[in-house]
Design a protein around this motif. Structure first.
Motif, short mmCIF file in Angstrom:
data_model
loop_
_atom_site.label_atom_id
_atom_site.label_comp_id
_atom_site.label_asym_id
_atom_site.label_seq_id
_atom_site.Cartn_x
_atom_site.Cartn_y
_atom_site.Cartn_z
N LEU A 90 -23.47 2.84 29.66
CA LEU A 90 -22.59 2.03 30.58
C LEU A 90 -21.73 1.16 29.70
O LEU A 90 -20.69 0.72 29.68
CB LEU A 90 -23.69 0.99 31.41
N ILE A 91 -22.34 0.98 28.33
CA ILE A 91 -21.46 -0.01 27.24
C ILE A 91 -20.43 0.77 26.93
O ILE A 91 -19.42 0.23 26.95
CB ILE A 91 -22.64 -0.27 26.25
N ARG A 92 -20.55 2.13 26.61
CA ARG A 92 -19.54 2.88 26.25
C ARG A 92 -18.55 3.18 27.25
O ARG A 92 -17.39 3.12 27.02
CB ARG A 92 -20.09 4.27 25.89
N LEU A 93 -18.88 3.26 28.64
CA LEU A 93 -17.83 3.18 29.51
C LEU A 93 -17.04 1.96 29.57
O LEU A 93 -15.85 1.68 29.81
CB LEU A 93 -18.52 3.40 31.01
N ASP A 94 -17.78 0.74 29.51
CA ASP A 94 -17.28 -0.58 29.44
C ASP A 94 -16.09 -0.78 28.51
O ASP A 94 -14.97 -1.17 28.41
CB ASP A 94 -18.34 -1.67 29.27
N GLU A 95 -16.70 -0.11 26.99
CA GLU A 95 -15.87 -0.21 25.99
C GLU A 95 -14.48 0.55 26.29
O GLU A 95 -13.32 0.54 25.56
CB GLU A 95 -16.53 0.33 24.68
N ILE A 96 -14.66 1.83 26.82
CA ILE A 96 -13.49 2.66 27.21
C ILE A 96 -12.36 1.91 27.90
O ILE A 96 -11.21 1.94 27.53
CB ILE A 96 -13.99 3.94 27.87
N GLN A 97 -12.98 1.25 29.03
CA GLN A 97 -11.93 0.39 29.73
C GLN A 97 -11.30 -0.64 28.90
O GLN A 97 -10.18 -0.83 29.11
CB GLN A 97 -12.60 -0.21 31.11
N ASN A 98 -12.03 -1.50 28.18
CA ASN A 98 -11.63 -2.29 27.31
C ASN A 98 -10.58 -1.95 26.25
O ASN A 98 -9.34 -2.63 26.04
CB ASN A 98 -12.69 -3.30 26.69
N SER A 99 -10.95 -0.72 25.90
CA SER A 99 -9.93 -0.13 24.80
C SER A 99 -8.53 0.35 25.39
O SER A 99 -7.64 0.09 25.12
CB SER A 99 -10.59 1.12 24.03
N ILE A 100 -8.73 0.79 26.40
CA ILE A 100 -7.79 1.20 27.42
C ILE A 100 -6.80 0.17 27.50
O ILE A 100 -5.65 -0.04 27.36
CB ILE A 100 -7.78 2.12 28.69
N LYS A 101 -7.37 -1.02 27.92
CA LYS A 101 -6.51 -2.53 28.20
C LYS A 101 -5.83 -2.70 26.91
O LYS A 101 -4.69 -3.16 27.07
CB LYS A 101 -7.50 -3.40 28.66
#
Lengths: 132, 362
Positions: free
Chosen positions: B258-269
Protein backbone atom coordinates in the motif's frame (compact mmCIF):
# COMPACT_ATOMS: atom_id res chain seq x y z
CA UNK A 1 -13.05 -9.30 -6.26
CA UNK A 2 -15.95 -9.24 -8.77
CA UNK A 3 -14.30 -6.32 -10.58
CA UNK A 4 -11.16 -8.39 -10.85
CA UNK A 5 -13.09 -11.34 -12.33
CA UNK A 6 -14.80 -9.09 -14.89
CA UNK A 7 -11.41 -7.61 -15.83
CA UNK A 8 -9.91 -11.08 -16.22
CA UNK A 9 -12.73 -12.14 -18.58
CA UNK A 10 -12.60 -8.98 -20.69
CA UNK A 11 -8.85 -9.45 -21.01
CA UNK A 12 -9.53 -12.68 -22.92
CA UNK A 13 -10.92 -10.66 -25.83
CA UNK A 14 -8.23 -7.98 -25.88
CA UNK A 15 -5.40 -7.70 -28.37
CA UNK A 16 -2.07 -8.94 -26.98
CA UNK A 17 0.19 -6.19 -25.58
CA UNK A 18 3.35 -7.80 -26.91
CA UNK A 19 4.75 -7.23 -30.40
CA UNK A 20 5.66 -10.14 -32.66
CA UNK A 21 9.11 -8.60 -32.84
CA UNK A 22 11.22 -9.72 -35.77
CA UNK A 23 8.11 -9.94 -38.00
CA UNK A 24 6.55 -6.67 -36.80
CA UNK A 25 9.19 -3.96 -36.35
CA UNK A 26 9.10 -1.86 -33.18
CA UNK A 27 8.33 1.78 -33.87
CA UNK A 28 11.38 3.96 -33.25
CA UNK A 29 11.14 7.51 -32.05
CA UNK A 30 13.10 10.04 -34.13
CA UNK A 31 14.82 11.23 -30.96
CA UNK A 32 15.89 7.70 -30.00
CA UNK A 33 19.57 7.59 -28.98
CA UNK A 34 21.37 5.50 -31.60
CA UNK A 35 24.59 5.35 -33.59
CA UNK A 36 26.94 8.32 -33.74
CA UNK A 37 27.53 9.51 -37.30
CA UNK A 38 30.52 11.42 -38.62
CA UNK A 39 30.94 13.98 -41.39
CA UNK A 40 34.59 13.97 -42.37
CA UNK A 41 34.47 17.14 -44.52
CA UNK A 42 33.40 19.31 -41.59
CA UNK A 43 35.69 17.77 -38.96
CA UNK A 44 38.38 20.11 -37.64
CA UNK A 45 40.32 17.29 -35.91
CA UNK A 46 40.27 18.90 -32.47
CA UNK A 47 39.91 15.41 -30.88
CA UNK A 48 37.46 16.72 -28.26
CA UNK A 49 35.04 13.86 -28.96
CA UNK A 50 37.78 11.31 -28.37
CA UNK A 51 38.62 12.84 -24.99
CA UNK A 52 34.97 13.17 -23.94
CA UNK A 53 33.90 9.61 -24.79
CA UNK A 54 33.45 7.70 -21.48
CA UNK A 55 34.04 4.16 -22.82
CA UNK A 56 36.65 5.27 -25.42
CA UNK A 57 34.64 4.24 -28.46
CA UNK A 58 36.14 6.97 -30.70
CA UNK A 59 39.81 6.76 -31.66
CA UNK A 60 41.78 8.98 -34.01
CA UNK A 61 44.65 6.84 -35.24
CA UNK A 62 47.46 7.73 -37.69
CA UNK A 63 46.88 6.43 -41.19
CA UNK A 64 48.93 6.19 -44.39
CA UNK A 65 46.07 7.37 -46.59
CA UNK A 66 44.78 10.47 -44.84
CA UNK A 67 41.73 12.36 -46.05
CA UNK A 68 42.02 15.46 -48.22
CA UNK A 69 40.69 17.63 -45.35
CA UNK A 70 43.24 20.44 -44.82
CA UNK A 71 42.54 20.49 -41.06
CA UNK A 72 43.89 16.95 -40.83
CA UNK A 73 47.53 17.96 -40.38
CA UNK A 74 48.58 14.92 -38.38
CA UNK A 75 47.19 12.40 -40.94
CA UNK A 76 44.61 10.94 -38.56
CA UNK A 77 41.65 8.70 -39.27
CA UNK A 78 38.36 8.61 -37.35
CA UNK A 79 37.47 5.18 -35.94
CA UNK A 80 34.21 4.43 -34.18
CA UNK A 81 33.22 1.25 -32.37
CA UNK A 82 29.40 0.99 -32.27
CA UNK A 83 29.60 -2.04 -29.98
CA UNK A 84 31.62 -0.20 -27.33
CA UNK A 85 29.57 2.99 -27.61
CA UNK A 86 26.99 3.61 -24.87
CA UNK A 87 25.12 6.20 -27.00
CA UNK A 88 25.31 8.83 -24.26
CA UNK A 89 25.99 11.64 -26.73
CA UNK A 90 28.89 13.20 -24.78
CA UNK A 91 30.97 13.38 -27.99
CA UNK A 92 28.26 15.32 -29.81
CA UNK A 93 27.98 17.76 -26.89
CA UNK A 94 31.78 18.18 -26.89
CA UNK A 95 31.98 18.72 -30.67
CA UNK A 96 32.49 22.36 -31.76
CA UNK A 97 30.57 21.67 -34.97
CA UNK A 98 27.67 19.40 -33.95
CA UNK A 99 25.22 18.33 -36.69
CA UNK A 100 27.93 18.89 -39.31
CA UNK A 101 30.92 16.91 -38.08
CA UNK A 102 29.32 14.63 -35.50
CA UNK A 103 25.70 13.88 -34.74
CA UNK A 104 23.56 11.21 -33.13
CA UNK A 105 21.18 9.25 -35.34
CA UNK A 106 18.38 6.96 -34.24
CA UNK A 107 19.82 3.93 -36.05
CA UNK A 108 20.68 0.66 -34.34
CA UNK A 109 24.04 -1.06 -34.89
CA UNK A 110 24.02 -4.22 -37.00
CA UNK A 111 24.50 -7.52 -35.20
CA UNK A 112 28.22 -8.31 -35.06
CA UNK A 113 29.29 -11.77 -36.21
CA UNK A 114 32.44 -13.69 -35.51
CA UNK A 115 33.75 -12.93 -39.00
CA UNK A 116 33.62 -9.19 -38.31
CA UNK A 117 36.37 -9.59 -35.66
CA UNK A 118 34.99 -6.52 -33.90
CA UNK A 119 37.14 -6.90 -30.81
CA UNK A 120 40.38 -7.97 -32.50
CA UNK A 121 40.31 -5.09 -34.96
CA UNK A 122 39.56 -2.62 -32.18
CA UNK A 123 42.37 -3.92 -29.97
CA UNK A 124 44.82 -3.27 -32.84
CA UNK A 125 43.62 0.33 -33.04
CA UNK A 126 43.89 0.75 -29.27
CA UNK A 127 47.46 -0.53 -29.36
CA UNK A 128 48.35 1.85 -32.22
CA UNK A 129 46.87 4.75 -30.26
CA UNK A 130 48.85 3.85 -27.15
CA UNK A 131 52.12 3.62 -29.12
CA UNK A 132 51.61 6.96 -30.86
CA UNK B 1 15.53 -33.07 25.24
CA UNK B 2 17.21 -30.82 22.71
CA UNK B 3 15.13 -29.46 19.85
CA UNK B 4 16.13 -30.56 16.37
CA UNK B 5 16.60 -27.90 13.73
CA UNK B 6 17.27 -28.16 10.03
CA UNK B 7 19.13 -25.77 7.74
CA UNK B 8 17.41 -24.82 4.51
CA UNK B 9 19.18 -22.49 2.11
CA UNK B 10 17.43 -20.32 -0.45
CA UNK B 11 19.64 -19.08 -3.27
CA UNK B 12 22.06 -18.10 -4.66
CA UNK B 13 19.98 -19.38 -7.56
CA UNK B 14 16.39 -20.21 -6.81
CA UNK B 15 13.18 -20.15 -8.77
CA UNK B 16 11.54 -17.67 -6.39
CA UNK B 17 14.48 -15.27 -6.38
CA UNK B 18 14.81 -12.39 -8.77
CA UNK B 19 18.43 -11.73 -8.03
CA UNK B 20 21.35 -13.73 -6.69
CA UNK B 21 21.24 -13.60 -2.90
CA UNK B 22 21.66 -16.48 -0.48
CA UNK B 23 19.79 -16.83 2.77
CA UNK B 24 20.50 -19.75 5.07
CA UNK B 25 17.53 -20.44 7.32
CA UNK B 26 17.72 -22.53 10.45
CA UNK B 27 14.22 -23.90 10.84
CA UNK B 28 12.42 -25.69 13.60
CA UNK B 29 9.57 -27.49 11.87
CA UNK B 30 8.19 -24.73 9.65
CA UNK B 31 9.34 -21.77 11.73
CA UNK B 32 12.54 -19.89 10.97
CA UNK B 33 14.82 -19.44 13.99
CA UNK B 34 17.97 -17.82 12.63
CA UNK B 35 18.95 -16.30 9.31
CA UNK B 36 22.32 -15.90 7.65
CA UNK B 37 22.69 -13.93 4.41
CA UNK B 38 25.27 -13.54 1.67
CA UNK B 39 24.87 -10.80 -0.91
CA UNK B 40 28.15 -10.69 -2.83
CA UNK B 41 27.38 -12.84 -5.87
CA UNK B 42 27.42 -10.20 -8.58
CA UNK B 43 30.43 -8.14 -7.56
CA UNK B 44 31.81 -6.23 -10.55
CA UNK B 45 34.39 -3.95 -8.96
CA UNK B 46 32.69 -0.74 -10.02
CA UNK B 47 34.07 1.38 -7.16
CA UNK B 48 37.61 0.37 -8.09
CA UNK B 49 36.99 0.98 -11.80
CA UNK B 50 35.75 4.49 -10.95
CA UNK B 51 39.09 5.42 -9.44
CA UNK B 52 41.42 3.64 -11.88
CA UNK B 53 39.82 3.42 -15.34
CA UNK B 54 37.62 6.45 -15.81
CA UNK B 55 38.00 10.20 -15.52
CA UNK B 56 35.62 12.02 -13.18
CA UNK B 57 33.43 13.41 -15.98
CA UNK B 58 32.69 9.93 -17.36
CA UNK B 59 31.93 8.22 -14.04
CA UNK B 60 28.32 9.40 -14.03
CA UNK B 61 27.76 6.97 -16.90
CA UNK B 62 29.67 4.18 -15.14
CA UNK B 63 27.74 4.36 -11.87
CA UNK B 64 24.46 4.49 -13.80
CA UNK B 65 25.25 0.92 -14.77
CA UNK B 66 25.36 -0.23 -11.14
CA UNK B 67 21.64 -0.86 -11.29
CA UNK B 68 19.09 -1.00 -14.08
CA UNK B 69 16.12 0.10 -11.99
CA UNK B 70 17.52 3.04 -10.06
CA UNK B 71 20.11 4.06 -12.67
CA UNK B 72 18.99 7.66 -12.48
CA UNK B 73 19.43 7.91 -8.71
CA UNK B 74 22.99 6.58 -8.98
CA UNK B 75 24.06 8.99 -11.71
CA UNK B 76 22.23 11.84 -10.01
CA UNK B 77 23.89 11.23 -6.63
CA UNK B 78 27.34 11.09 -8.19
CA UNK B 79 26.71 14.16 -10.32
CA UNK B 80 25.45 16.20 -7.35
CA UNK B 81 28.55 15.17 -5.37
CA UNK B 82 30.84 16.37 -8.17
CA UNK B 83 28.84 19.59 -8.58
CA UNK B 84 29.32 20.23 -4.87
CA UNK B 85 33.09 19.82 -5.26
CA UNK B 86 33.27 21.99 -8.36
CA UNK B 87 30.89 24.59 -6.96
CA UNK B 88 28.67 24.40 -10.04
CA UNK B 89 25.26 25.99 -9.66
CA UNK B 90 22.69 24.37 -11.95
CA UNK B 91 19.61 26.07 -13.36
CA UNK B 92 16.17 25.74 -11.75
CA UNK B 93 14.79 24.10 -14.88
CA UNK B 94 17.46 21.40 -14.80
CA UNK B 95 16.61 20.74 -11.15
CA UNK B 96 12.94 20.23 -11.98
CA UNK B 97 13.77 17.97 -14.93
CA UNK B 98 15.99 15.88 -12.65
CA UNK B 99 13.13 15.43 -10.18
CA UNK B 100 10.79 14.52 -13.05
CA UNK B 101 12.97 11.65 -14.17
CA UNK B 102 13.72 10.58 -10.59
CA UNK B 103 10.01 10.28 -9.84
CA UNK B 104 9.22 8.52 -13.13
CA UNK B 105 11.92 6.05 -12.18
CA UNK B 106 10.32 5.55 -8.77
CA UNK B 107 6.91 4.88 -10.35
CA UNK B 108 8.19 2.17 -12.66
CA UNK B 109 10.39 0.61 -9.98
CA UNK B 110 7.49 0.40 -7.52
CA UNK B 111 5.25 -1.05 -10.22
CA UNK B 112 7.85 -3.73 -10.91
CA UNK B 113 8.03 -4.59 -7.21
CA UNK B 114 4.24 -4.78 -6.90
CA UNK B 115 4.01 -7.05 -9.92
CA UNK B 116 6.63 -9.38 -8.46
CA UNK B 117 4.79 -9.48 -5.14
CA UNK B 118 1.66 -10.56 -7.04
CA UNK B 119 3.65 -13.20 -8.88
CA UNK B 120 5.01 -14.59 -5.61
CA UNK B 121 1.40 -14.93 -4.40
CA UNK B 122 0.60 -16.94 -7.51
CA UNK B 123 -1.49 -14.16 -9.06
CA UNK B 124 0.00 -14.21 -12.56
CA UNK B 125 -2.82 -12.22 -14.16
CA UNK B 126 -2.15 -9.25 -11.89
CA UNK B 127 1.59 -9.56 -12.58
CA UNK B 128 0.89 -9.29 -16.32
CA UNK B 129 -1.52 -6.42 -15.79
CA UNK B 130 0.91 -4.29 -13.81
CA UNK B 131 3.83 -5.07 -16.11
CA UNK B 132 1.66 -4.12 -19.10
CA UNK B 133 0.71 -0.81 -17.48
CA UNK B 134 4.33 -0.16 -16.55
CA UNK B 135 5.05 0.17 -20.27
CA UNK B 136 3.19 3.50 -20.20
CA UNK B 137 5.87 4.87 -17.86
CA UNK B 138 8.71 3.24 -19.78
CA UNK B 139 7.39 4.83 -22.96
CA UNK B 140 7.55 8.37 -21.57
CA UNK B 141 10.98 7.73 -20.08
CA UNK B 142 12.16 6.64 -23.52
CA UNK B 143 10.65 9.71 -25.17
CA UNK B 144 12.24 12.01 -22.60
CA UNK B 145 15.72 10.51 -22.50
CA UNK B 146 16.03 8.54 -25.75
CA UNK B 147 16.52 5.17 -24.08
CA UNK B 148 14.38 2.70 -22.15
CA UNK B 149 16.65 1.65 -19.31
CA UNK B 150 20.01 3.41 -19.36
CA UNK B 151 18.80 6.98 -19.44
CA UNK B 152 22.18 8.78 -19.42
CA UNK B 153 20.12 11.90 -18.92
CA UNK B 154 22.06 13.66 -16.21
CA UNK B 155 25.44 15.23 -16.81
CA UNK B 156 27.62 17.37 -14.58
CA UNK B 157 26.09 20.83 -14.88
CA UNK B 158 22.51 19.95 -15.77
CA UNK B 159 20.57 17.57 -17.96
CA UNK B 160 21.14 16.42 -21.52
CA UNK B 161 17.75 16.93 -23.11
CA UNK B 162 15.00 19.46 -22.92
CA UNK B 163 11.31 18.71 -22.51
CA UNK B 164 9.38 19.58 -25.69
CA UNK B 165 5.68 20.43 -25.61
CA UNK B 166 4.75 17.20 -27.48
CA UNK B 167 6.60 15.08 -24.91
CA UNK B 168 5.00 17.06 -22.08
CA UNK B 169 1.57 16.33 -23.55
CA UNK B 170 2.40 12.62 -23.86
CA UNK B 171 3.64 12.56 -20.25
CA UNK B 172 0.35 14.14 -19.09
CA UNK B 173 -1.70 11.59 -21.03
CA UNK B 174 0.23 8.54 -19.92
CA UNK B 175 0.46 9.62 -16.28
CA UNK B 176 -3.28 10.20 -16.18
CA UNK B 177 -3.76 6.66 -17.47
CA UNK B 178 -1.29 5.20 -14.94
CA UNK B 179 -2.99 7.14 -12.14
CA UNK B 180 -6.39 5.62 -12.94
CA UNK B 181 -4.93 2.13 -13.19
CA UNK B 182 -2.95 2.48 -9.96
CA UNK B 183 -6.18 3.40 -8.18
CA UNK B 184 -7.58 0.13 -9.50
CA UNK B 185 -4.60 -1.76 -8.02
CA UNK B 186 -5.41 -0.36 -4.60
CA UNK B 187 -8.80 -1.98 -4.79
CA UNK B 188 -7.17 -5.29 -5.72
CA UNK B 189 -4.48 -5.11 -3.05
CA UNK B 190 -6.99 -4.34 -0.31
CA UNK B 191 -9.94 -6.54 -1.28
CA UNK B 192 -8.69 -9.40 -3.41
CA UNK B 193 -8.28 -12.56 -1.31
CA UNK B 194 -5.28 -13.79 -3.28
CA UNK B 195 -3.36 -10.68 -2.32
CA UNK B 196 -4.63 -9.11 0.86
CA UNK B 197 -5.41 -12.23 2.88
CA UNK B 198 -2.15 -13.85 1.93
CA UNK B 199 -0.19 -10.75 2.90
CA UNK B 200 -1.93 -9.32 5.95
CA UNK B 201 0.06 -9.98 9.10
CA UNK B 202 2.89 -11.74 7.24
CA UNK B 203 6.46 -10.47 7.53
CA UNK B 204 5.58 -7.69 9.96
CA UNK B 205 8.18 -5.22 11.25
CA UNK B 206 7.19 -3.17 14.28
CA UNK B 207 7.99 0.51 14.58
CA UNK B 208 10.49 -0.13 17.39
CA UNK B 209 12.27 -2.79 15.37
CA UNK B 210 12.30 -0.60 12.27
CA UNK B 211 14.04 2.05 14.38
CA UNK B 212 16.38 -0.42 16.07
CA UNK B 213 17.46 -2.18 12.85
CA UNK B 214 17.79 1.08 10.96
CA UNK B 215 15.21 0.23 8.32
CA UNK B 216 14.95 2.68 5.41
CA UNK B 217 12.75 3.38 2.42
CA UNK B 218 9.27 1.88 1.93
CA UNK B 219 10.17 -0.86 4.44
CA UNK B 220 10.49 1.70 7.26
CA UNK B 221 7.61 3.88 6.11
CA UNK B 222 5.28 0.85 6.09
CA UNK B 223 6.08 0.42 9.81
CA UNK B 224 5.28 4.05 10.54
CA UNK B 225 8.83 5.38 10.67
CA UNK B 226 9.02 8.87 9.17
CA UNK B 227 12.17 8.45 7.10
CA UNK B 228 12.50 9.85 3.62
CA UNK B 229 15.64 11.50 2.31
CA UNK B 230 13.52 13.71 0.05
CA UNK B 231 12.33 15.40 3.20
CA UNK B 232 15.84 16.01 4.52
CA UNK B 233 17.91 17.30 1.60
CA UNK B 234 17.97 20.64 -0.17
CA UNK B 235 19.83 19.87 -3.41
CA UNK B 236 16.53 19.50 -5.23
CA UNK B 237 13.27 21.32 -4.44
CA UNK B 238 11.09 18.31 -3.60
CA UNK B 239 8.73 20.18 -1.29
CA UNK B 240 7.97 22.76 -4.00
CA UNK B 241 6.64 20.12 -6.39
CA UNK B 242 4.26 18.55 -3.90
CA UNK B 243 6.17 15.84 -2.07
CA UNK B 244 4.22 14.36 0.84
CA UNK B 245 5.68 11.57 2.96
CA UNK B 246 3.57 8.42 2.93
CA UNK B 247 3.46 6.21 6.01
CA UNK B 248 1.47 3.23 7.19
CA UNK B 249 1.26 1.51 10.55
CA UNK B 250 0.88 -2.24 10.06
CA UNK B 251 4.42 -2.97 8.81
CA UNK B 252 3.44 -6.23 7.05
CA UNK B 253 3.67 -7.13 3.35
CA UNK B 254 0.26 -5.63 2.66
CA UNK B 255 1.31 -2.34 4.25
CA UNK B 256 4.48 -2.28 2.14
CA UNK B 257 2.37 -2.79 -1.01
CA UNK B 258 0.00 0.00 0.00
CA UNK B 259 2.92 2.34 0.74
CA UNK B 260 4.27 1.72 -2.76
CA UNK B 261 0.83 2.42 -4.25
CA UNK B 262 0.57 5.67 -2.26
CA UNK B 263 4.05 6.69 -3.35
CA UNK B 264 3.14 6.02 -6.99
CA UNK B 265 0.20 8.42 -6.62
CA UNK B 266 2.37 11.03 -4.93
CA UNK B 267 5.10 10.71 -7.56
CA UNK B 268 2.52 11.06 -10.36
CA UNK B 269 1.28 14.24 -8.72
CA UNK B 270 4.83 15.56 -8.47
CA UNK B 271 5.51 14.77 -12.14
CA UNK B 272 2.28 16.47 -13.21
CA UNK B 273 3.16 19.56 -11.19
CA UNK B 274 6.60 19.69 -12.82
CA UNK B 275 5.29 19.24 -16.36
CA UNK B 276 2.59 21.87 -15.85
CA UNK B 277 4.79 24.46 -14.19
CA UNK B 278 8.23 23.98 -15.75
CA UNK B 279 10.14 27.29 -15.65
CA UNK B 280 11.97 28.71 -18.65
CA UNK B 281 15.75 28.68 -18.73
CA UNK B 282 18.87 26.81 -19.73
CA UNK B 283 19.21 23.13 -18.99
CA UNK B 284 22.99 23.06 -18.87
CA UNK B 285 25.72 25.14 -17.17
CA UNK B 286 29.29 24.36 -18.16
CA UNK B 287 31.26 23.15 -15.14
CA UNK B 288 34.83 24.35 -14.60
CA UNK B 289 37.82 22.93 -12.75
CA UNK B 290 38.70 19.58 -11.23
CA UNK B 291 37.08 18.10 -8.11
CA UNK B 292 39.08 18.68 -4.95
CA UNK B 293 38.04 17.61 -1.46
CA UNK B 294 35.32 15.36 -0.12
CA UNK B 295 31.57 15.31 -0.72
CA UNK B 296 28.80 13.20 0.71
CA UNK B 297 25.43 13.06 -0.98
CA UNK B 298 22.25 11.23 -0.06
CA UNK B 299 19.22 10.58 -2.24
CA UNK B 300 16.03 8.63 -1.89
CA UNK B 301 16.22 5.74 -4.37
CA UNK B 302 13.01 3.72 -4.90
CA UNK B 303 14.27 1.29 -2.22
CA UNK B 304 15.55 3.77 0.34
CA UNK B 305 18.52 5.95 1.08
CA UNK B 306 21.39 5.87 -1.39
CA UNK B 307 24.65 7.40 -0.23
CA UNK B 308 27.62 8.54 -2.31
CA UNK B 309 30.98 9.55 -0.95
CA UNK B 310 33.39 11.11 -3.43
CA UNK B 311 36.96 12.23 -2.75
CA UNK B 312 38.95 14.15 -5.34
CA UNK B 313 42.51 15.47 -5.40
CA UNK B 314 42.31 18.20 -8.07
CA UNK B 315 43.17 15.75 -10.86
CA UNK B 316 40.95 14.09 -13.45
CA UNK B 317 41.09 10.78 -11.57
CA UNK B 318 39.22 10.52 -8.28
CA UNK B 319 40.78 9.16 -5.13
CA UNK B 320 37.71 7.34 -3.81
CA UNK B 321 34.12 6.66 -4.78
CA UNK B 322 32.07 4.85 -2.17
CA UNK B 323 28.52 3.74 -2.82
CA UNK B 324 26.21 2.64 0.00
CA UNK B 325 23.04 1.17 -1.39
CA UNK B 326 19.61 0.89 0.25
CA UNK B 327 19.39 -2.92 0.14
CA UNK B 328 22.75 -3.24 1.90
CA UNK B 329 21.60 -0.94 4.72
CA UNK B 330 18.36 -2.88 5.13
CA UNK B 331 19.89 -6.34 5.55
CA UNK B 332 19.70 -6.32 9.40
CA UNK B 333 16.00 -5.45 9.18
CA UNK B 334 15.44 -8.13 6.49
CA UNK B 335 17.09 -10.78 8.64
CA UNK B 336 15.03 -9.78 11.68
CA UNK B 337 11.72 -9.98 9.80
CA UNK B 338 12.36 -13.57 8.72
CA UNK B 339 12.75 -14.82 12.31
CA UNK B 340 9.53 -16.41 13.53
CA UNK B 341 7.94 -16.59 10.07
CA UNK B 342 7.03 -19.75 8.14
CA UNK B 343 9.58 -20.97 5.64
CA UNK B 344 6.85 -21.13 2.97
CA UNK B 345 6.30 -17.36 3.24
CA UNK B 346 9.93 -16.53 2.46
CA UNK B 347 9.51 -15.80 -1.29
CA UNK B 348 6.58 -13.46 -0.63
CA UNK B 349 8.41 -11.61 2.14
CA UNK B 350 11.56 -11.35 0.07
CA UNK B 351 9.64 -9.96 -2.93
CA UNK B 352 8.03 -7.35 -0.66
CA UNK B 353 11.49 -6.06 0.35
CA UNK B 354 12.19 -5.30 -3.32
CA UNK B 355 15.88 -6.18 -2.88
CA UNK B 356 18.39 -5.02 -5.48
CA UNK B 357 21.46 -7.20 -5.29
CA UNK B 358 23.03 -5.75 -8.36
CA UNK B 359 23.26 -2.46 -6.44
CA UNK B 360 24.40 -4.13 -3.24
CA UNK B 361 27.26 -6.16 -4.69
CA UNK B 362 28.21 -3.59 -7.39
Amino acid sequence: MIQSLIKAFTNLFKKPQTIDYPLTPIAKDKEYRGLIEYGEESCIYCLKCEKACPPGAILFVKTENPSANEKNKKALEYNYNPYLCIYCGECVRACPKPEEALWQSNKKPSVATKEDKVNDNWFVLERLKKES
Amino acid sequence: MSKKTINIPIGSQHIALLEPVRFKFECENEKIITVDSDVGFVHRGIERACTTKFKFDGIGYVVARVCGLCAITHSLSYTVAIEKLLGTEISVKAKYLRILLLELDRIHSHMLCLSHTCESAGFEAMFMRIMGDRELVMEIQELLTGNRIQFDYISIGGVNRDLSSEIAQKIRQNLYEVKQRALGYREEFTNNWSLSLKFKGIGALSLDDAYRFNAIGPLARASGLHVDVRNEINYLPFSEVGFVMQTHKAGDINARNLIRLDEIQNSIKMCENIVNGLPEGDIFTKPKGKPNGEALVRFEAPRGELMYYVKGNATAMLERVRIKTPTFSSIPAFSHIFVGEDYADVPAILASFDPCLSCTAK
